[in-house]
Design a protein around this motif. Structure first.
Motif, PDB file in Angstrom:
ATOM      1  N   THR A  48       3.263  12.983  13.816  1.00  0.00           N
ATOM      2  CA  THR A  48       4.470  13.394  13.093  1.00  0.00           C
ATOM      3  C   THR A  48       5.484  14.033  14.036  1.00  0.00           C
ATOM      4  OG1 THR A  48       3.490  15.541  12.638  1.00  0.00           O
ATOM      5  CG2 THR A  48       3.216  13.846  10.945  1.00  0.00           C
ATOM      6  N   GLY A  51       8.371  10.672  17.670  1.00  0.00           N
ATOM      7  CA  GLY A  51       8.048   9.249  17.543  1.00  0.00           C
ATOM      8  C   GLY A  51       7.524   8.933  16.152  1.00  0.00           C
ATOM      9  N   ILE A  71      -2.672  16.239  13.079  1.00  0.00           N
ATOM     10  CA  ILE A  71      -3.722  17.245  13.245  1.00  0.00           C
ATOM     11  C   ILE A  71      -3.297  18.580  12.641  1.00  0.00           C
ATOM     12  CG2 ILE A  71      -4.901  18.649  14.995  1.00  0.00           C
ATOM     13  CD1 ILE A  71      -5.044  16.200  16.765  1.00  0.00           C
ATOM     14  N   GLN A  72      -2.005  18.906  12.811  1.00  0.00           N
ATOM     15  CA  GLN A  72      -1.523  20.223  12.386  1.00  0.00           C
ATOM     16  C   GLN A  72      -1.490  20.339  10.858  1.00  0.00           C
ATOM     17  OE1 GLN A  72       0.077  18.255  14.602  1.00  0.00           O
ATOM     18  NE2 GLN A  72      -0.067  19.425  16.493  1.00  0.00           N
ATOM     19  N   SER A  80       6.282  17.969  19.690  1.00  0.00           N
ATOM     20  CA  SER A  80       7.714  17.785  19.988  1.00  0.00           C
ATOM     21  C   SER A  80       8.493  19.071  19.738  1.00  0.00           C
ATOM     22  CB  SER A  80       8.312  16.682  19.103  1.00  0.00           C
ATOM     23  OG  SER A  80       7.779  15.430  19.418  1.00  0.00           O
ATOM     24  N   GLY A  85      14.878  21.560  26.590  1.00  0.00           N
ATOM     25  CA  GLY A  85      16.156  21.414  27.282  1.00  0.00           C
ATOM     26  C   GLY A  85      17.170  20.467  26.689  1.00  0.00           C
ATOM     27  N   GLY A  86      16.760  19.309  26.168  1.00  0.00           N
ATOM     28  CA  GLY A  86      17.770  18.418  25.627  1.00  0.00           C
ATOM     29  C   GLY A  86      17.350  16.969  25.549  1.00  0.00           C
ATOM     30  N   MET A 198      -7.589  11.572  13.795  1.00  0.00           N
ATOM     31  CA  MET A 198      -8.022  10.177  13.872  1.00  0.00           C
ATOM     32  C   MET A 198      -9.101  10.043  14.935  1.00  0.00           C
ATOM     33  SD  MET A 198      -6.005   6.870  15.189  1.00  0.00           S
ATOM     34  CE  MET A 198      -7.062   6.416  16.548  1.00  0.00           C
ATOM     35  N   GLU A 432       5.451   9.150  23.544  1.00  0.00           N
ATOM     36  CA  GLU A 432       4.722   9.436  24.784  1.00  0.00           C
ATOM     37  C   GLU A 432       3.398   8.685  24.848  1.00  0.00           C
ATOM     38  OE1 GLU A 432       4.608  13.626  25.776  1.00  0.00           O
ATOM     39  OE2 GLU A 432       3.213  13.272  27.437  1.00  0.00           O
ATOM     40  N   ALA A 447      12.377  11.908  27.190  1.00  0.00           N
ATOM     41  CA  ALA A 447      11.222  11.682  26.309  1.00  0.00           C
ATOM     42  C   ALA A 447      11.643  11.789  24.849  1.00  0.00           C
ATOM     43  CB  ALA A 447      10.120  12.690  26.604  1.00  0.00           C
ATOM     44  N   LEU A 448      12.498  12.766  24.555  1.00  0.00           N
ATOM     45  CA  LEU A 448      12.969  12.905  23.170  1.00  0.00           C
ATOM     46  C   LEU A 448      13.752  11.652  22.789  1.00  0.00           C
ATOM     47  CD1 LEU A 448      14.109  16.651  23.201  1.00  0.00           C
ATOM     48  CD2 LEU A 448      11.882  15.701  22.634  1.00  0.00           C
TER      49      LEU A 448
END
Ligand SMILES: Cc1cc2nc3c(=O)[nH]c(=O)nc-3n(C[C@H](O)[C@H](O)[C@H](O)COP(=O)(O)OP(=O)(O)OC[C@H]3O[C@@H](n4cnc5c(N)ncnc54)[C@H](O)[C@@H]3O)c2cc1C
Length: 483
Positions: A48, A51, A71-72, A80, A85-86, A198, A432, A447-448
Protein backbone atom coordinates in the motif's frame (compact mmCIF):
# COMPACT_ATOMS: atom_id res chain seq x y z
CA UNK A 1 5.85 -19.83 -18.68
CA UNK A 2 5.25 -17.80 -21.81
CA UNK A 3 7.83 -15.03 -21.68
CA UNK A 4 9.76 -14.45 -24.89
CA UNK A 5 13.42 -15.26 -25.42
CA UNK A 6 14.80 -13.37 -28.44
CA UNK A 7 18.32 -14.28 -29.61
CA UNK A 8 19.02 -15.93 -26.27
CA UNK A 9 17.88 -12.84 -24.33
CA UNK A 10 14.78 -12.38 -22.24
CA UNK A 11 12.65 -9.95 -24.25
CA UNK A 12 11.25 -6.88 -22.51
CA UNK A 13 8.40 -6.72 -25.03
CA UNK A 14 8.88 -2.99 -25.69
CA UNK A 15 8.28 -1.96 -29.29
CA UNK A 16 11.19 -1.07 -31.56
CA UNK A 17 11.54 2.29 -33.23
CA UNK A 18 11.92 5.81 -31.85
CA UNK A 19 11.99 5.76 -28.07
CA UNK A 20 9.82 8.89 -27.88
CA UNK A 21 6.78 7.10 -29.33
CA UNK A 22 7.24 3.61 -27.89
CA UNK A 23 4.79 3.97 -25.01
CA UNK A 24 2.11 5.58 -27.19
CA UNK A 25 2.41 2.86 -29.80
CA UNK A 26 2.53 0.13 -27.16
CA UNK A 27 -0.57 1.44 -25.39
CA UNK A 28 -2.44 1.30 -28.68
CA UNK A 29 -1.33 -2.29 -29.25
CA UNK A 30 -2.29 -3.50 -25.75
CA UNK A 31 -5.40 -5.64 -25.50
CA UNK A 32 -8.31 -4.00 -23.70
CA UNK A 33 -10.85 -5.34 -21.23
CA UNK A 34 -14.35 -4.10 -21.96
CA UNK A 35 -15.53 -1.62 -19.26
CA UNK A 36 -18.51 -3.84 -18.45
CA UNK A 37 -16.25 -6.87 -17.97
CA UNK A 38 -13.69 -5.25 -15.69
CA UNK A 39 -15.77 -5.78 -12.54
CA UNK A 40 -15.67 -9.55 -13.18
CA UNK A 41 -11.88 -9.63 -12.70
CA UNK A 42 -10.31 -9.76 -9.26
CA UNK A 43 -6.81 -8.34 -8.82
CA UNK A 44 -4.67 -8.80 -5.72
CA UNK A 45 -2.35 -5.88 -5.00
CA UNK A 46 0.21 -6.58 -2.27
CA UNK A 47 1.56 -3.35 -0.80
CA UNK A 48 0.00 0.00 0.00
CA UNK A 49 3.01 2.28 -0.52
CA UNK A 50 3.12 4.68 -3.44
CA UNK A 51 3.36 1.81 -5.93
CA UNK A 52 0.65 -0.39 -4.42
CA UNK A 53 -1.64 2.36 -3.12
CA UNK A 54 -1.64 4.14 -6.48
CA UNK A 55 -2.19 0.85 -8.34
CA UNK A 56 -5.03 -0.36 -6.12
CA UNK A 57 -6.85 2.99 -6.33
CA UNK A 58 -6.38 3.29 -10.10
CA UNK A 59 -7.37 -0.31 -10.91
CA UNK A 60 -10.50 0.04 -8.79
CA UNK A 61 -11.31 3.36 -10.42
CA UNK A 62 -11.17 1.53 -13.76
CA UNK A 63 -13.74 -0.93 -12.44
CA UNK A 64 -11.65 -3.95 -11.41
CA UNK A 65 -12.41 -5.76 -8.15
CA UNK A 66 -9.29 -5.18 -6.00
CA UNK A 67 -7.96 -6.73 -2.78
CA UNK A 68 -5.14 -4.68 -1.25
CA UNK A 69 -2.82 -6.27 1.34
CA UNK A 70 -0.21 -4.82 3.69
CA UNK A 71 1.77 -5.75 6.77
CA UNK A 72 0.98 -2.57 8.69
CA UNK A 73 -2.26 -1.85 10.53
CA UNK A 74 -3.12 0.87 8.01
CA UNK A 75 -2.12 1.51 4.38
CA UNK A 76 -0.82 4.89 5.50
CA UNK A 77 2.10 3.28 7.33
CA UNK A 78 3.73 1.78 4.23
CA UNK A 79 7.40 2.69 4.17
CA UNK A 80 6.86 5.31 1.45
CA UNK A 81 5.73 7.48 4.35
CA UNK A 82 9.38 7.87 5.35
CA UNK A 83 10.47 9.51 2.09
CA UNK A 84 11.72 12.97 2.76
CA UNK A 85 13.29 15.02 0.03
CA UNK A 86 11.07 15.08 -3.04
CA UNK A 87 9.87 13.74 -6.36
CA UNK A 88 11.32 14.54 -9.78
CA UNK A 89 9.32 15.70 -12.77
CA UNK A 90 10.28 17.26 -16.09
CA UNK A 91 7.99 20.26 -15.75
CA UNK A 92 10.77 22.80 -16.36
CA UNK A 93 8.99 25.33 -14.15
CA UNK A 94 12.25 27.16 -13.29
CA UNK A 95 12.97 27.41 -17.06
CA UNK A 96 16.49 26.15 -16.45
CA UNK A 97 16.76 23.78 -19.38
CA UNK A 98 14.86 20.69 -18.25
CA UNK A 99 12.89 18.45 -20.62
CA UNK A 100 11.61 14.88 -20.84
CA UNK A 101 14.76 14.05 -22.78
CA UNK A 102 17.03 15.55 -20.10
CA UNK A 103 15.29 13.69 -17.24
CA UNK A 104 15.58 10.50 -19.29
CA UNK A 105 19.25 11.20 -20.03
CA UNK A 106 20.14 12.07 -16.41
CA UNK A 107 18.38 8.95 -15.10
CA UNK A 108 20.08 6.62 -17.57
CA UNK A 109 23.49 8.23 -17.02
CA UNK A 110 23.00 8.36 -13.23
CA UNK A 111 22.21 4.63 -13.36
CA UNK A 112 25.56 3.96 -15.03
CA UNK A 113 23.77 3.05 -18.30
CA UNK A 114 22.34 -0.12 -16.75
CA UNK A 115 18.63 0.79 -16.70
CA UNK A 116 16.11 -0.25 -19.32
CA UNK A 117 15.87 2.81 -21.51
CA UNK A 118 12.30 2.25 -22.78
CA UNK A 119 11.01 2.17 -19.21
CA UNK A 120 13.03 5.23 -18.22
CA UNK A 121 11.77 7.26 -21.17
CA UNK A 122 8.19 6.35 -20.25
CA UNK A 123 8.92 7.36 -16.66
CA UNK A 124 10.20 10.76 -17.76
CA UNK A 125 7.18 11.21 -20.05
CA UNK A 126 4.71 10.41 -17.26
CA UNK A 127 6.53 12.49 -14.65
CA UNK A 128 4.63 15.70 -15.39
CA UNK A 129 1.27 13.88 -15.17
CA UNK A 130 2.22 12.56 -11.74
CA UNK A 131 2.58 16.08 -10.36
CA UNK A 132 -0.76 17.12 -11.90
CA UNK A 133 -2.43 14.04 -10.41
CA UNK A 134 -1.00 14.74 -6.95
CA UNK A 135 -1.91 18.43 -7.05
CA UNK A 136 -5.47 17.43 -8.01
CA UNK A 137 -5.54 15.16 -4.95
CA UNK A 138 -4.52 18.11 -2.78
CA UNK A 139 -0.89 17.19 -2.07
CA UNK A 140 0.55 20.36 -0.48
CA UNK A 141 3.72 20.79 -2.52
CA UNK A 142 5.95 23.72 -1.55
CA UNK A 143 5.14 26.86 -3.52
CA UNK A 144 6.95 30.03 -4.47
CA UNK A 145 5.70 33.35 -3.12
CA UNK A 146 3.63 33.87 -6.30
CA UNK A 147 1.88 30.52 -5.92
CA UNK A 148 3.70 28.42 -8.51
CA UNK A 149 5.08 25.05 -7.40
CA UNK A 150 8.64 25.31 -6.06
CA UNK A 151 11.55 23.13 -7.15
CA UNK A 152 14.89 22.23 -5.64
CA UNK A 153 17.90 20.29 -6.90
CA UNK A 154 18.89 16.71 -6.28
CA UNK A 155 22.09 14.85 -7.03
CA UNK A 156 23.20 14.03 -10.55
CA UNK A 157 21.24 16.84 -12.21
CA UNK A 158 22.16 20.36 -13.19
CA UNK A 159 18.54 21.54 -13.25
CA UNK A 160 16.02 22.02 -10.43
CA UNK A 161 13.23 19.52 -11.02
CA UNK A 162 12.41 18.17 -7.57
CA UNK A 163 8.95 18.90 -6.16
CA UNK A 164 8.69 18.64 -2.39
CA UNK A 165 6.59 19.11 0.71
CA UNK A 166 9.24 20.22 3.24
CA UNK A 167 11.04 17.05 4.35
CA UNK A 168 7.83 14.97 4.32
CA UNK A 169 7.19 14.47 0.63
CA UNK A 170 6.56 10.72 0.89
CA UNK A 171 4.01 11.18 3.64
CA UNK A 172 2.10 13.81 1.68
CA UNK A 173 2.14 11.81 -1.57
CA UNK A 174 1.00 8.75 0.36
CA UNK A 175 -1.88 10.69 1.88
CA UNK A 176 -2.88 11.67 -1.67
CA UNK A 177 -2.82 8.04 -2.83
CA UNK A 178 -4.58 7.01 0.37
CA UNK A 179 -7.44 9.43 -0.23
CA UNK A 180 -7.96 7.95 -3.71
CA UNK A 181 -7.72 4.47 -2.23
CA UNK A 182 -10.24 5.18 0.52
CA UNK A 183 -12.66 6.54 -2.04
CA UNK A 184 -12.57 3.13 -3.72
CA UNK A 185 -12.86 1.33 -0.37
CA UNK A 186 -15.98 3.37 0.34
CA UNK A 187 -17.29 2.54 -3.14
CA UNK A 188 -16.85 -1.17 -2.38
CA UNK A 189 -14.26 -1.62 -5.14
CA UNK A 190 -11.22 -2.20 -2.89
CA UNK A 191 -11.18 -4.63 0.04
CA UNK A 192 -8.45 -3.54 2.45
CA UNK A 193 -6.52 -6.41 4.01
CA UNK A 194 -4.13 -4.91 6.61
CA UNK A 195 -1.98 -6.94 9.04
CA UNK A 196 -1.43 -9.68 6.45
CA UNK A 197 2.01 -10.92 5.46
CA UNK A 198 2.12 -12.58 2.07
CA UNK A 199 4.06 -15.82 2.38
CA UNK A 200 3.63 -17.34 -1.06
CA UNK A 201 2.32 -16.85 -4.59
CA UNK A 202 -0.07 -19.55 -5.79
CA UNK A 203 0.48 -20.75 -9.35
CA UNK A 204 -2.19 -22.53 -11.38
CA UNK A 205 -0.97 -23.90 -14.71
CA UNK A 206 2.06 -21.64 -14.37
CA UNK A 207 0.00 -18.46 -13.88
CA UNK A 208 -0.18 -16.39 -10.66
CA UNK A 209 -3.71 -16.90 -9.39
CA UNK A 210 -3.52 -16.09 -5.71
CA UNK A 211 -1.50 -15.68 -2.56
CA UNK A 212 -1.08 -17.28 0.86
CA UNK A 213 -0.91 -14.88 3.82
CA UNK A 214 -0.28 -15.00 7.52
CA UNK A 215 -2.96 -13.06 9.39
CA UNK A 216 -0.73 -11.14 11.81
CA UNK A 217 -3.57 -10.67 14.31
CA UNK A 218 -4.85 -14.25 14.57
CA UNK A 219 -1.73 -16.06 13.36
CA UNK A 220 -3.88 -18.08 10.91
CA UNK A 221 -2.79 -18.88 7.36
CA UNK A 222 -5.24 -17.51 4.78
CA UNK A 223 -5.79 -18.24 1.05
CA UNK A 224 -6.84 -15.68 -1.54
CA UNK A 225 -7.58 -16.32 -5.22
CA UNK A 226 -7.60 -13.73 -8.03
CA UNK A 227 -7.19 -13.35 -11.78
CA UNK A 228 -3.87 -11.48 -11.47
CA UNK A 229 -1.43 -10.52 -8.73
CA UNK A 230 0.59 -7.29 -8.40
CA UNK A 231 3.49 -7.07 -5.95
CA UNK A 232 4.41 -3.58 -4.77
CA UNK A 233 6.23 -4.79 -1.71
CA UNK A 234 9.20 -2.42 -1.63
CA UNK A 235 12.92 -3.13 -1.54
CA UNK A 236 15.25 -5.45 0.34
CA UNK A 237 17.80 -3.14 1.98
CA UNK A 238 17.05 -4.84 5.29
CA UNK A 239 19.13 -7.82 4.14
CA UNK A 240 21.95 -5.64 5.51
CA UNK A 241 22.47 -5.42 9.28
CA UNK A 242 21.24 -1.81 9.44
CA UNK A 243 19.72 0.30 6.68
CA UNK A 244 17.45 3.33 6.37
CA UNK A 245 14.50 0.97 5.85
CA UNK A 246 12.20 -0.13 8.67
CA UNK A 247 12.25 -3.76 9.77
CA UNK A 248 8.78 -4.28 8.28
CA UNK A 249 10.28 -3.71 4.84
CA UNK A 250 11.23 -7.35 4.64
CA UNK A 251 11.89 -9.08 1.37
CA UNK A 252 9.54 -12.04 1.91
CA UNK A 253 7.18 -11.34 -0.96
CA UNK A 254 9.79 -10.82 -3.68
CA UNK A 255 11.85 -13.73 -2.38
CA UNK A 256 8.87 -16.12 -2.40
CA UNK A 257 7.95 -14.98 -5.90
CA UNK A 258 11.52 -15.72 -6.94
CA UNK A 259 11.38 -19.16 -5.33
CA UNK A 260 8.24 -19.79 -7.39
CA UNK A 261 10.12 -19.00 -10.58
CA UNK A 262 10.04 -15.22 -11.06
CA UNK A 263 13.47 -14.12 -12.26
CA UNK A 264 15.38 -11.71 -10.05
CA UNK A 265 17.52 -9.06 -11.76
CA UNK A 266 20.62 -7.20 -10.56
CA UNK A 267 20.36 -8.30 -6.91
CA UNK A 268 23.69 -6.66 -6.06
CA UNK A 269 22.63 -3.25 -7.39
CA UNK A 270 22.17 -1.76 -3.97
CA UNK A 271 22.19 1.95 -3.19
CA UNK A 272 24.37 3.21 -0.36
CA UNK A 273 23.03 6.66 0.57
CA UNK A 274 25.75 9.16 1.49
CA UNK A 275 23.93 11.18 4.16
CA UNK A 276 22.72 9.05 7.06
CA UNK A 277 23.12 9.66 10.77
CA UNK A 278 25.90 7.32 11.94
CA UNK A 279 25.11 4.47 14.33
CA UNK A 280 24.29 5.91 17.79
CA UNK A 281 24.03 2.82 19.99
CA UNK A 282 23.77 -0.96 20.18
CA UNK A 283 19.97 -1.32 20.21
CA UNK A 284 19.12 0.48 16.97
CA UNK A 285 16.89 -1.37 14.47
CA UNK A 286 17.47 1.08 11.60
CA UNK A 287 19.55 4.08 10.60
CA UNK A 288 18.06 7.52 9.99
CA UNK A 289 18.39 9.17 6.64
CA UNK A 290 19.19 12.85 6.28
CA UNK A 291 17.62 13.81 2.96
CA UNK A 292 19.73 14.45 -0.12
CA UNK A 293 17.94 17.81 -0.41
CA UNK A 294 20.27 19.00 2.37
CA UNK A 295 23.13 18.87 -0.14
CA UNK A 296 21.47 21.81 -1.95
CA UNK A 297 22.81 24.08 0.78
CA UNK A 298 24.95 21.94 3.10
CA UNK A 299 28.68 21.64 2.35
CA UNK A 300 30.48 18.36 2.98
CA UNK A 301 34.00 18.50 4.44
CA UNK A 302 36.60 16.85 6.65
CA UNK A 303 39.65 18.37 8.37
CA UNK A 304 42.80 18.35 6.25
CA UNK A 305 44.68 16.88 9.21
CA UNK A 306 44.07 13.23 10.15
CA UNK A 307 42.36 12.53 13.50
CA UNK A 308 41.89 16.28 14.07
CA UNK A 309 39.86 16.44 17.29
CA UNK A 310 39.23 20.20 17.37
CA UNK A 311 35.60 21.32 17.39
CA UNK A 312 34.51 21.91 13.77
CA UNK A 313 34.03 25.64 14.26
CA UNK A 314 37.63 25.90 15.55
CA UNK A 315 39.01 24.49 12.30
CA UNK A 316 39.77 27.42 9.95
CA UNK A 317 38.54 27.39 6.34
CA UNK A 318 42.01 26.80 4.91
CA UNK A 319 42.43 23.68 7.05
CA UNK A 320 39.24 22.04 5.72
CA UNK A 321 38.87 19.76 2.72
CA UNK A 322 35.56 20.24 0.88
CA UNK A 323 36.39 17.04 -0.95
CA UNK A 324 33.32 16.82 -3.21
CA UNK A 325 33.63 20.45 -4.34
CA UNK A 326 37.37 19.87 -4.90
CA UNK A 327 36.95 16.67 -6.91
CA UNK A 328 33.75 17.44 -8.82
CA UNK A 329 33.59 21.21 -9.34
CA UNK A 330 30.65 21.19 -11.80
CA UNK A 331 28.31 19.16 -9.54
CA UNK A 332 29.93 20.07 -6.21
CA UNK A 333 28.08 18.59 -3.25
CA UNK A 334 25.25 17.39 -5.51
CA UNK A 335 27.12 14.57 -7.22
CA UNK A 336 25.09 11.35 -7.59
CA UNK A 337 24.75 9.22 -4.47
CA UNK A 338 27.16 6.47 -5.48
CA UNK A 339 29.89 9.04 -6.12
CA UNK A 340 29.30 10.89 -2.84
CA UNK A 341 29.17 7.66 -0.81
CA UNK A 342 32.36 6.26 -2.32
CA UNK A 343 34.19 9.54 -1.71
CA UNK A 344 33.07 9.73 1.95
CA UNK A 345 34.03 6.11 2.63
CA UNK A 346 37.38 6.56 0.96
CA UNK A 347 38.24 9.71 2.91
CA UNK A 348 37.26 8.03 6.21
CA UNK A 349 39.26 4.92 5.31
CA UNK A 350 42.26 7.21 4.78
CA UNK A 351 41.87 8.44 8.38
CA UNK A 352 40.26 11.85 7.83
CA UNK A 353 36.85 10.87 9.26
CA UNK A 354 35.40 12.76 12.24
CA UNK A 355 33.52 11.87 15.43
CA UNK A 356 34.43 9.23 18.00
CA UNK A 357 34.52 6.38 15.47
CA UNK A 358 36.13 8.32 12.62
CA UNK A 359 33.30 7.01 10.44
CA UNK A 360 31.63 10.33 9.62
CA UNK A 361 32.10 13.51 7.58
CA UNK A 362 30.65 16.96 8.24
CA UNK A 363 27.58 18.36 6.47
CA UNK A 364 27.82 22.05 7.30
CA UNK A 365 25.12 24.74 7.01
CA UNK A 366 27.09 27.70 8.40
CA UNK A 367 27.61 29.23 4.96
CA UNK A 368 23.93 28.69 4.00
CA UNK A 369 22.73 30.26 7.25
CA UNK A 370 24.90 33.34 6.72
CA UNK A 371 23.80 33.59 3.06
CA UNK A 372 20.06 32.83 3.43
CA UNK A 373 19.38 33.58 7.09
CA UNK A 374 18.37 30.98 9.69
CA UNK A 375 14.66 31.53 9.09
CA UNK A 376 14.92 30.55 5.42
CA UNK A 377 17.07 27.52 6.21
CA UNK A 378 14.54 26.50 8.84
CA UNK A 379 11.68 26.83 6.38
CA UNK A 380 13.40 24.48 3.94
CA UNK A 381 14.90 21.91 6.28
CA UNK A 382 13.46 22.59 9.74
CA UNK A 383 11.93 19.17 10.35
CA UNK A 384 15.11 17.37 9.23
CA UNK A 385 17.23 19.53 11.56
CA UNK A 386 14.84 18.76 14.40
CA UNK A 387 15.02 15.02 13.67
CA UNK A 388 18.82 15.23 13.72
CA UNK A 389 18.80 17.17 17.00
CA UNK A 390 16.47 14.66 18.67
CA UNK A 391 18.74 11.75 17.72
CA UNK A 392 22.16 13.32 18.36
CA UNK A 393 21.37 16.12 20.85
CA UNK A 394 23.28 18.53 18.58
CA UNK A 395 21.74 21.44 16.69
CA UNK A 396 22.72 21.65 12.99
CA UNK A 397 22.11 25.41 13.24
CA UNK A 398 25.12 25.59 15.57
CA UNK A 399 27.41 22.74 14.60
CA UNK A 400 27.75 20.69 11.38
CA UNK A 401 25.84 17.41 11.07
CA UNK A 402 27.95 14.25 11.11
CA UNK A 403 26.88 11.88 8.36
CA UNK A 404 28.02 8.56 6.87
CA UNK A 405 26.85 6.29 4.01
CA UNK A 406 24.30 3.52 4.71
CA UNK A 407 22.27 0.93 2.72
CA UNK A 408 19.12 2.67 1.51
CA UNK A 409 17.51 1.47 -1.72
CA UNK A 410 17.58 -1.58 -3.96
CA UNK A 411 17.79 -0.95 -7.70
CA UNK A 412 17.71 -4.71 -8.24
CA UNK A 413 14.44 -6.56 -7.90
CA UNK A 414 12.01 -8.83 -9.68
CA UNK A 415 12.64 -8.85 -13.42
CA UNK A 416 9.73 -7.30 -15.30
CA UNK A 417 8.95 -6.72 -18.94
CA UNK A 418 7.67 -3.44 -20.40
CA UNK A 419 4.21 -4.35 -19.02
CA UNK A 420 5.69 -4.75 -15.50
CA UNK A 421 4.96 -8.47 -15.72
CA UNK A 422 7.47 -10.85 -14.15
CA UNK A 423 8.52 -14.10 -15.78
CA UNK A 424 5.46 -15.68 -14.11
CA UNK A 425 2.41 -14.79 -16.23
CA UNK A 426 -0.12 -12.78 -14.26
CA UNK A 427 2.43 -11.77 -11.61
CA UNK A 428 3.40 -8.10 -11.88
CA UNK A 429 5.93 -6.09 -9.87
CA UNK A 430 5.74 -2.35 -9.24
CA UNK A 431 7.79 0.33 -7.50
CA UNK A 432 10.97 -0.56 -5.64
CA UNK A 433 10.10 -4.27 -5.90
CA UNK A 434 11.03 -4.34 -9.60
CA UNK A 435 14.40 -3.76 -11.21
CA UNK A 436 13.84 -1.81 -14.37
CA UNK A 437 14.29 1.93 -14.08
CA UNK A 438 17.37 2.84 -12.08
CA UNK A 439 20.19 0.68 -13.41
CA UNK A 440 23.15 0.47 -11.05
CA UNK A 441 22.37 3.70 -9.17
CA UNK A 442 19.11 5.55 -8.58
CA UNK A 443 19.09 9.33 -8.71
CA UNK A 444 17.54 11.04 -5.71
CA UNK A 445 13.79 11.80 -5.90
CA UNK A 446 13.25 9.22 -8.64
CA UNK A 447 11.83 6.37 -6.53
CA UNK A 448 8.65 8.23 -5.61
CA UNK A 449 8.30 9.15 -9.28
CA UNK A 450 8.68 5.52 -10.34
CA UNK A 451 6.29 4.10 -7.73
CA UNK A 452 3.56 6.54 -8.71
CA UNK A 453 4.24 6.15 -12.42
CA UNK A 454 3.93 2.36 -12.18
CA UNK A 455 0.80 2.60 -10.03
CA UNK A 456 -1.11 5.48 -11.59
CA UNK A 457 -0.01 5.36 -15.22
CA UNK A 458 1.47 2.00 -16.28
CA UNK A 459 -0.20 -0.97 -14.59
CA UNK A 460 -3.76 0.33 -15.21
CA UNK A 461 -3.02 -0.08 -18.94
CA UNK A 462 -0.83 -3.16 -18.97
CA UNK A 463 -2.67 -5.48 -16.60
CA UNK A 464 -5.60 -5.48 -19.05
CA UNK A 465 -3.34 -6.95 -21.69
CA UNK A 466 -2.89 -10.03 -19.49
CA UNK A 467 -6.48 -10.22 -18.25
CA UNK A 468 -8.00 -9.96 -21.72
CA UNK A 469 -6.88 -13.57 -22.36
CA UNK A 470 -8.08 -14.88 -18.97
CA UNK A 471 -11.52 -16.17 -18.05
CA UNK A 472 -12.58 -14.14 -15.00
CA UNK A 473 -12.95 -16.08 -11.76
CA UNK A 474 -11.58 -19.27 -13.32
CA UNK A 475 -9.68 -20.20 -10.13
CA UNK A 476 -10.94 -20.44 -6.55
CA UNK A 477 -9.20 -21.26 -3.27
CA UNK A 478 -10.70 -24.76 -3.60
CA UNK A 479 -8.15 -25.46 -6.33
CA UNK A 480 -5.51 -28.04 -5.30
CA UNK A 481 -2.79 -25.42 -5.84
CA UNK A 482 -3.95 -23.63 -2.68
CA UNK A 483 -3.05 -26.70 -0.61
C1 LIG B 1 14.11 7.16 4.76
C2 LIG B 1 13.81 7.14 3.30
C3 LIG B 1 13.69 8.34 2.60
C4 LIG B 1 13.43 8.33 1.22
N1 LIG B 1 13.29 9.53 0.55
C5 LIG B 1 12.98 9.51 -0.77
C6 LIG B 1 12.76 10.72 -1.49
O1 LIG B 1 12.81 11.81 -0.94
N2 LIG B 1 12.46 10.65 -2.81
C7 LIG B 1 12.37 9.45 -3.47
O2 LIG B 1 12.08 9.44 -4.67
N3 LIG B 1 12.55 8.28 -2.80
C8 LIG B 1 12.85 8.28 -1.48
N4 LIG B 1 13.03 7.10 -0.81
C9 LIG B 1 12.76 5.83 -1.52
C10 LIG B 1 11.25 5.62 -1.63
O3 LIG B 1 10.63 6.10 -0.47
C11 LIG B 1 10.88 4.16 -1.81
O4 LIG B 1 11.67 3.57 -2.79
C12 LIG B 1 9.42 4.05 -2.24
O5 LIG B 1 8.59 4.82 -1.40
C13 LIG B 1 8.99 2.60 -2.23
O6 LIG B 1 7.61 2.56 -2.50
P1 LIG B 1 6.92 1.16 -2.77
O7 LIG B 1 5.47 1.44 -2.97
O8 LIG B 1 7.64 0.44 -3.86
O9 LIG B 1 7.17 0.32 -1.43
P2 LIG B 1 6.88 0.66 0.12
O10 LIG B 1 6.44 2.04 0.35
O11 LIG B 1 8.08 0.15 0.87
O12 LIG B 1 5.64 -0.24 0.46
C14 LIG B 1 5.73 -1.63 0.56
C15 LIG B 1 4.37 -2.15 0.91
O13 LIG B 1 4.38 -3.56 0.76
C16 LIG B 1 3.88 -4.16 1.94
N5 LIG B 1 4.53 -5.46 2.07
C17 LIG B 1 5.85 -5.75 1.97
N6 LIG B 1 6.05 -7.08 2.10
C18 LIG B 1 4.82 -7.62 2.28
C19 LIG B 1 4.36 -8.95 2.49
N7 LIG B 1 5.19 -10.00 2.51
N8 LIG B 1 3.03 -9.14 2.67
C20 LIG B 1 2.15 -8.09 2.65
N9 LIG B 1 2.53 -6.82 2.44
C21 LIG B 1 3.86 -6.60 2.26
C22 LIG B 1 4.19 -3.19 3.05
O14 LIG B 1 3.33 -3.43 4.15
C23 LIG B 1 3.93 -1.87 2.35
O15 LIG B 1 2.55 -1.59 2.37
C24 LIG B 1 13.30 7.10 0.55
C25 LIG B 1 13.42 5.89 1.25
C26 LIG B 1 13.68 5.91 2.61
C27 LIG B 1 13.82 4.61 3.33
Amino acid sequence: MDFDIVDGTLSDGAPDGPIETRWDRHRFDLKLVNPANKRKYKIIVVGTGLGGGAAAASLAELGYDVMNFCIQDTPRRAHSVAAQGGINAAKNYPNDGDSVWRLFYDTVKGGDFRSRESNVYRLAQCSANIIDQCVAQGVPFAREYGGTLANRSFGGAQVSRTFYARGQTGQQLLLGAYSSLMRQVAAGKVSMMPRREMLDVVLVDGHAKGIICRNLVTGELERYAADAVCLATGGYSTVYFLSTNAVNSNATAAWRAHKRGAFFANPSFMQIHPTCIPLQGSSQSKLTLMSESLRNDGRIWVPQKKKDDRRPKDIPEDERDYFLERRYPSFGNLVPRDVASRAAKQICDEGFGVGSTGLAVYLDFAEAISRLGQENVEQKYGNLFEMYREITDESPYETPMRIYPAPHYTMGGLWVDYNLQTTIPGLHALGEANFSDHGANRLGASALMQGLCDGYFVIPYTVGNYLADQTPGSVSTEDDAFG
